[in-house]
Design a protein around this motif. Structure first.
Motif, short mmCIF file in Angstrom:
data_model
loop_
_atom_site.label_atom_id
_atom_site.label_comp_id
_atom_site.label_asym_id
_atom_site.label_seq_id
_atom_site.Cartn_x
_atom_site.Cartn_y
_atom_site.Cartn_z
N ALA A 111 0.72 -1.17 0.27
CA ALA A 111 0.36 -0.12 -0.03
C ALA A 111 0.77 1.14 0.06
O ALA A 111 0.93 1.91 -1.12
CB ALA A 111 -1.07 -0.31 1.11
N ALA A 112 1.68 1.76 1.06
CA ALA A 112 3.03 2.39 0.75
C ALA A 112 3.28 2.45 -0.32
O ALA A 112 3.92 3.96 -0.71
CB ALA A 112 3.99 1.99 2.34
N ALA A 113 4.07 1.21 -1.06
CA ALA A 113 4.15 1.42 -2.67
C ALA A 113 3.59 2.34 -3.66
O ALA A 113 4.57 2.76 -4.58
CB ALA A 113 5.13 0.27 -2.77
N GLY A 114 2.55 1.36 -3.34
CA GLY A 114 1.11 2.49 -4.35
C GLY A 114 1.19 4.05 -4.01
O GLY A 114 0.05 4.38 -4.40
N GLY A 115 1.53 4.50 -3.34
CA GLY A 115 1.16 5.50 -2.37
C GLY A 115 0.80 5.98 -1.35
O GLY A 115 0.88 7.57 -1.36
N ALA A 116 0.10 5.34 -1.06
CA ALA A 116 -0.66 5.51 0.76
C ALA A 116 0.21 5.32 1.49
O ALA A 116 1.50 5.40 1.32
CB ALA A 116 -1.40 3.96 1.02
N ASP A 117 -0.09 6.48 2.78
CA ASP A 117 1.25 7.01 4.05
C ASP A 117 1.01 5.83 5.08
O ASP A 117 0.54 5.03 4.76
CB ASP A 117 0.23 8.06 4.66
#
Length: 89
Positions: free
Chosen positions: A65-71
């Motif tokens: 999720a973080a790699a996809g742009g999520a915090d």
């Protein structure tokens, strides 16, 4: 040997810092109590070996999720909340 709650927290925090440094993720968000809580729920509702598997998969999902742009911190909290609900009796 029995250790105090403060010593328990200190040892885990130091270990987490060493692991994050070794893996090159010093800034990775970590709520130790939340991770331990999810592991405990999985261990007691499913079976003990479910604890490390659950926390590994939760970490992986938060990383994706973080790699996809999520915090990163928000992703970690969301994933751990979802897994806790899934594992809760």
């Amino acid at each position: 040997m029995t250790i105090s709650d403060e010593e328990f927290d200190r040892v885990l925090a130091q270990w987490a810092d060493r692991v994050r440094a070794e893996l090159g993720i010093r800034d990775a968000p970590l709520d130790i109590q939340q991770v331990l809580g999810v592991a405990g729920v999985a261990a007691h509702s499913v079976m003990r070996p479910a604890a490390p598997i659950t926390t590994y998969l939760a970490g992986y999902a938060a990383g994706v999720a973080a790699a996809g742009g999520a915090d990163a911190a928000t992703a970690a909290r969301d994933v751990l909340d979802r897994v806790r609900k899934l594992a809760s009796p």
